[in-house]
Design a protein around this motif. Structure first.
Motif, PDB file in Angstrom:
ATOM      1  N   MET A 379       0.818  -1.216   0.000  1.00  0.00           N
ATOM      2  CA  MET A 379       0.000   0.000   0.000  1.00  0.00           C
ATOM      3  C   MET A 379       0.851   1.266   0.000  1.00  0.00           C
ATOM      4  O   MET A 379       0.676   2.175  -0.819  1.00  0.00           O
ATOM      5  CB  MET A 379      -0.932   0.004   1.221  1.00  0.00           C
ATOM      6  N   ILE A 380       1.807   1.366   0.913  1.00  0.00           N
ATOM      7  CA  ILE A 380       2.543   2.611   1.076  1.00  0.00           C
ATOM      8  C   ILE A 380       3.713   2.708   0.085  1.00  0.00           C
ATOM      9  O   ILE A 380       4.275   3.782  -0.106  1.00  0.00           O
ATOM     10  CB  ILE A 380       3.009   2.775   2.535  1.00  0.00           C
ATOM     11  N   LEU A 381       4.045   1.601  -0.576  1.00  0.00           N
ATOM     12  CA  LEU A 381       5.020   1.716  -1.655  1.00  0.00           C
ATOM     13  C   LEU A 381       4.500   2.649  -2.742  1.00  0.00           C
ATOM     14  O   LEU A 381       5.250   3.451  -3.305  1.00  0.00           O
ATOM     15  CB  LEU A 381       5.336   0.337  -2.250  1.00  0.00           C
ATOM     16  N   GLN A 382       3.196   2.553  -3.022  1.00  0.00           N
ATOM     17  CA  GLN A 382       2.610   3.461  -4.014  1.00  0.00           C
ATOM     18  C   GLN A 382       2.655   4.901  -3.523  1.00  0.00           C
ATOM     19  O   GLN A 382       2.907   5.828  -4.306  1.00  0.00           O
ATOM     20  CB  GLN A 382       1.175   3.039  -4.333  1.00  0.00           C
ATOM     21  N   TYR A 383       2.434   5.114  -2.216  1.00  0.00           N
ATOM     22  CA  TYR A 383       2.545   6.467  -1.656  1.00  0.00           C
ATOM     23  C   TYR A 383       3.935   7.038  -1.929  1.00  0.00           C
ATOM     24  O   TYR A 383       4.085   8.193  -2.329  1.00  0.00           O
ATOM     25  CB  TYR A 383       2.348   6.435  -0.136  1.00  0.00           C
ATOM     26  N   CYS A 384       4.936   6.227  -1.660  1.00  0.00           N
ATOM     27  CA  CYS A 384       6.324   6.675  -1.836  1.00  0.00           C
ATOM     28  C   CYS A 384       6.578   7.044  -3.299  1.00  0.00           C
ATOM     29  O   CYS A 384       7.172   8.091  -3.604  1.00  0.00           O
ATOM     30  CB  CYS A 384       7.283   5.584  -1.378  1.00  0.00           C
ATOM     31  N   ALA A 385       6.125   6.186  -4.208  1.00  0.00           N
ATOM     32  CA  ALA A 385       6.292   6.476  -5.634  1.00  0.00           C
ATOM     33  C   ALA A 385       5.587   7.770  -6.012  1.00  0.00           C
ATOM     34  O   ALA A 385       6.133   8.599  -6.762  1.00  0.00           O
ATOM     35  CB  ALA A 385       5.763   5.315  -6.470  1.00  0.00           C
ATOM     36  N   ALA A 386       4.379   7.968  -5.491  1.00  0.00           N
ATOM     37  CA  ALA A 386       3.636   9.188  -5.794  1.00  0.00           C
ATOM     38  C   ALA A 386       4.377  10.424  -5.297  1.00  0.00           C
ATOM     39  O   ALA A 386       4.400  11.466  -5.963  1.00  0.00           O
ATOM     40  CB  ALA A 386       2.237   9.118  -5.181  1.00  0.00           C
ATOM     41  N   SER A 387       4.985  10.318  -4.131  1.00  0.00           N
ATOM     42  CA  SER A 387       5.749  11.433  -3.583  1.00  0.00           C
ATOM     43  C   SER A 387       6.936  11.779  -4.468  1.00  0.00           C
ATOM     44  O   SER A 387       7.210  12.951  -4.754  1.00  0.00           O
ATOM     45  CB  SER A 387       6.228  11.082  -2.168  1.00  0.00           C
ATOM     46  N   LEU A 388       7.655  10.752  -4.925  1.00  0.00           N
ATOM     47  CA  LEU A 388       8.818  10.980  -5.787  1.00  0.00           C
ATOM     48  C   LEU A 388       8.407  11.590  -7.121  1.00  0.00           C
ATOM     49  O   LEU A 388       9.083  12.489  -7.648  1.00  0.00           O
ATOM     50  CB  LEU A 388       9.562   9.663  -6.010  1.00  0.00           C
ATOM     51  N   VAL A 389       7.301  11.124  -7.664  1.00  0.00           N
ATOM     52  CA  VAL A 389       6.812  11.668  -8.929  1.00  0.00           C
ATOM     53  C   VAL A 389       6.423  13.133  -8.770  1.00  0.00           C
ATOM     54  O   VAL A 389       6.711  13.975  -9.628  1.00  0.00           O
ATOM     55  CB  VAL A 389       5.629  10.835  -9.449  1.00  0.00           C
ATOM     56  N   SER A 390       5.793  13.445  -7.641  1.00  0.00           N
ATOM     57  CA  SER A 390       5.408  14.833  -7.399  1.00  0.00           C
ATOM     58  C   SER A 390       6.638  15.721  -7.223  1.00  0.00           C
ATOM     59  O   SER A 390       6.680  16.852  -7.718  1.00  0.00           O
ATOM     60  CB  SER A 390       4.510  14.917  -6.164  1.00  0.00           C
ATOM     61  N   GLU A 480      13.968  -0.688   3.025  1.00  0.00           N
ATOM     62  CA  GLU A 480      15.205  -1.408   2.739  1.00  0.00           C
ATOM     63  C   GLU A 480      15.135  -2.107   1.384  1.00  0.00           C
ATOM     64  O   GLU A 480      16.114  -2.142   0.635  1.00  0.00           O
ATOM     65  CB  GLU A 480      15.483  -2.415   3.854  1.00  0.00           C
ATOM     66  N   ASP A 481      13.965  -2.659   1.065  1.00  0.00           N
ATOM     67  CA  ASP A 481      13.801  -3.306  -0.239  1.00  0.00           C
ATOM     68  C   ASP A 481      13.955  -2.300  -1.374  1.00  0.00           C
ATOM     69  O   ASP A 481      14.599  -2.581  -2.386  1.00  0.00           O
ATOM     70  CB  ASP A 481      12.425  -3.977  -0.337  1.00  0.00           C
ATOM     71  N   ILE A 482      13.341  -1.132  -1.203  1.00  0.00           N
ATOM     72  CA  ILE A 482      13.424  -0.104  -2.247  1.00  0.00           C
ATOM     73  C   ILE A 482      14.877   0.295  -2.479  1.00  0.00           C
ATOM     74  O   ILE A 482      15.344   0.377  -3.624  1.00  0.00           O
ATOM     75  CB  ILE A 482      12.584   1.132  -1.866  1.00  0.00           C
ATOM     76  N   ASN A 484      17.595  -1.385  -1.702  1.00  0.00           N
ATOM     77  CA  ASN A 484      18.397  -2.501  -2.212  1.00  0.00           C
ATOM     78  C   ASN A 484      18.191  -2.707  -3.708  1.00  0.00           C
ATOM     79  O   ASN A 484      19.153  -2.908  -4.458  1.00  0.00           O
ATOM     80  CB  ASN A 484      18.047  -3.792  -1.459  1.00  0.00           C
ATOM     81  N   ILE A 485      16.937  -2.669  -4.160  1.00  0.00           N
ATOM     82  CA  ILE A 485      16.677  -2.901  -5.577  1.00  0.00           C
ATOM     83  C   ILE A 485      17.126  -1.691  -6.397  1.00  0.00           C
ATOM     84  O   ILE A 485      17.565  -1.831  -7.547  1.00  0.00           O
ATOM     85  CB  ILE A 485      15.190  -3.236  -5.829  1.00  0.00           C
ATOM     86  N   THR A 486      17.076  -0.488  -5.800  1.00  0.00           N
ATOM     87  CA  THR A 486      17.574   0.708  -6.488  1.00  0.00           C
ATOM     88  C   THR A 486      19.074   0.594  -6.723  1.00  0.00           C
ATOM     89  O   THR A 486      19.572   0.878  -7.823  1.00  0.00           O
ATOM     90  CB  THR A 486      17.256   1.972  -5.666  1.00  0.00           C
ATOM     91  N   LYS A 487      19.803   0.192  -5.701  1.00  0.00           N
ATOM     92  CA  LYS A 487      21.256   0.018  -5.843  1.00  0.00           C
ATOM     93  C   LYS A 487      21.571  -1.066  -6.866  1.00  0.00           C
ATOM     94  O   LYS A 487      22.525  -0.946  -7.647  1.00  0.00           O
ATOM     95  CB  LYS A 487      21.872  -0.327  -4.484  1.00  0.00           C
ATOM     96  N   TRP A 488      20.770  -2.114  -6.866  1.00  0.00           N
ATOM     97  CA  TRP A 488      20.972  -3.212  -7.820  1.00  0.00           C
ATOM     98  C   TRP A 488      20.763  -2.726  -9.252  1.00  0.00           C
ATOM     99  O   TRP A 488      21.555  -3.029 -10.143  1.00  0.00           O
ATOM    100  CB  TRP A 488      20.012  -4.344  -7.479  1.00  0.00           C
TER     101      TRP A 488
END
Length: 508
Positions: A379-390, A480-482, A484-488
């Motif tokens: 649920m809140i992963l989408q919130y985070c993405a929305a924040s970055l897009v904004s 942490e997942d975000i 980690n996958i970003t660094k990858w």
């Protein structure tokens, strides 16, 4: 080793020098041009001719004539007074790119430096001594004066450098490498700082990241398409050829190749007649971003081989002209263009994330939760993405339309190109995180559908990514997942490349 001549520096070569630490050499022809240009400066000084920047002050002080005995001190005063950058330093690879670009520009032979200046710049590159250069303080006209002054300080043994993963004084690095600082002579300080190499270096590094991220976005989107059982017909070549944009055609072709062999794609009318735009219009939107990136690449490669200081010396000193090649407007507009291109990749990705997590838009578990209600899942992963897009929308505001006069209104229109380049770099970092979030969600959706049903290409991608981000079996700290996958993704930017725009090749 890459030979520099002032004429053939490409983004591919910049990447090899800045990210793979390839050594550089100087062509003999370019060094001859440098020597001839220098003879002209020495003749001007000896004949007491008045030429801007050689024996005059700078900016508003251009009408002040400098005595012959003071012309060398003039150059040192110039770089010390102009080294007033502030803020966090540019990334080390950007500093390395600045050295490379400034050296290449000087090798064109229009700047009047001594050969020792070019040789010192090449030595700094080859010994991996990279100036610590604050990011803020350039207006992007009269060149990147403040950033390049911090670069020039290192040549005279002042300032700080990145050296062997530490920040130390330039003087200490010279001692370790048994090098000597240089004493600047007439015209040399100005030749070092009057240019667009800060914005171009940041732009080149950003473009290299953005282009690879754009390829990754197609791989990630293809995984999402399968997680949502998307309609493959939208990628039929006839549709895209009917419009005619090459980049749109190429994106559709790559996605068809990626999806080949999948049991998770559908045909129109099989489950629904049409997909939402964020799925159906991937070639159109991603293709438009590729159009912008292609434009930016062309401008960066022109600027990488441009003479951008002032004045410029032609015909062995018979013609010396003060002009404005230091004005960064071409790069400023290009960087604003790249900002929009990268921001749109994040914007459409966030909409695909919403389709993956919203139970009203799919038949997957709500928010991809392993236990909806008790556990919130993505649920809140989408919130985070929305924040970055904004945030990207704010950063994408064009810097190139701004200007503010400086030097007592002598320099009355400036480009803000370095601000545009810095913001482009920030947007690209945000976009990578948005795509990382989409990937986490797409992996989970694919797991629910059955990874064995994925196309061979995305199944390999799925298996590699799952080694970095495990399945969501219960709620955890997804931050942490975000990361980690970003660094990858950043580390593996070269992992998914396209051969002739057709075949997908997975490189380990």
């Amino acid at each position: 080793m890459i030979e520099l001549s002032g004429h053939a520096l490409s983004l591919d070569k910049i990447e090899r020098v800045c990210f793979e630490n390839e050594l550089v050499s100087i062509s003999s022809d370019s060094m001859e041009r440098v020597k001839n240009s220098r003879k002209a400066v020495e003749r001007i000084v000896s004949e007491k001719k008045t030429i801007y920047g050689i024996n005059t002050g700078f900016g508003k002080f251009s009408d002040v004539t400098i005595d012959e005995s003071d012309v060398n001190d003039l150059q040192l005063h110039l770089i010390r007074s102009h080294a007033c950058g502030v803020g966090e330093p540019f990334p080390e690879e950007v500093s390395r790119a600045m050295l490379l670009l400034r050296l290449n520009a000087l090798l064109k032979g229009f700047s009047g430096i001594r050969p020792i200046i070019a040789e010192q710049l090449a030595s700094l590159l080859n010994k991996r001594i990279h100036p610590v250069i604050p990011q803020q303080g350039s207006l992007g006209a009269s060149g990147d004066l403040a950033p390049l002054s911090h670069l020039a300080l290192v040549l005279v043994g002042e300032g700080k450098v990145f050296y062997k993963k530490h920040i130390i004084s330039a003087k200490a690095a010279y001692l370790q490498e048994v090098m000597n600082p240089i004493s600047l002579q007439a015209k040399e300080g100005l030749a070092l700082i009057n240019g667009t190499q800060a914005m171009t270096a940041m732009g080149a590094v950003s473009w290299l990241e953005a282009s690879k991220l754009a390829y990754q976005s197609e791989m990630i989107a293809s995984l999402t398409i399968q997680g949502l059982e998307g309609i493959i017909d939208s990628f039929h070549p006839a549709i895209h050829e009917a419009r005619g944009y090459p980049q749109q055609i190429e994106v559709a072709k790559r996605i068809r190749d990626i999806l080949q062999g999948s049991s998770l794609v559908t045909r129109q009318g099989e489950k629904r007649v049409q997909d939402a735009y964020s799925i159906r219009c991937i070639p159109q939107v991603h293709g438009a971003s590729w159009q912008a990136l292609d434009y930016v690449k062309e401008k960066l490669e022109i600027e990488a081989n441009a003479a951008t200081d002032n004045p410029l010396i032609f015909n062995d000193g018979e013609l010396i002209i003060s002009g404005g090649n230091f004005h960064g407007q071409p790069i400023a507009i290009s960087m604003d263009f790249m900002k929009i291109a990268a921001a749109e990749l994040a914007s459409i990705s966030e909409r695909r994330i919403e389709r993956l997590v919203n139970p009203q838009l799919n038949d997957l578990p709500p928010f991809l939760s392993p236990n909806p209600g008790l556990q919130s899942g993505a649920m809140i992963l989408q919130y985070c993405a929305a924040s970055l897009v904004s945030e990207n929308k704010t950063l994408a505001h064009p810097a190139s339309v701004d200007s503010i006069p400086s030097s007592a209104n002598q320099e009355d229109h400036v480009s803000m190109g370095t601000i545009a380049a810095r913001h482009a770099h920030a947007i690209i970092q945000n976009t990578r995180r948005v795509l990382a979030i989409e990937l986490i969600c797409a992996l989970q959706a694919a797991e629910y559908r059955g990874p064995d049903k994925l196309s061979p290409t995305t199944r390999e991608f799925y298996n590699d990514a799952r080694k970095v981000v495990p399945s969501i079996k219960e709620d955890r700290v997804f931050s942490e997942d975000i990361e980690n996958i970003t660094k990858w993704l950043k580390k593996n930017e070269l992992s998914w490349t396209m051969t002739h725009g057709r075949e997908i090749v997975l490189q380990t």
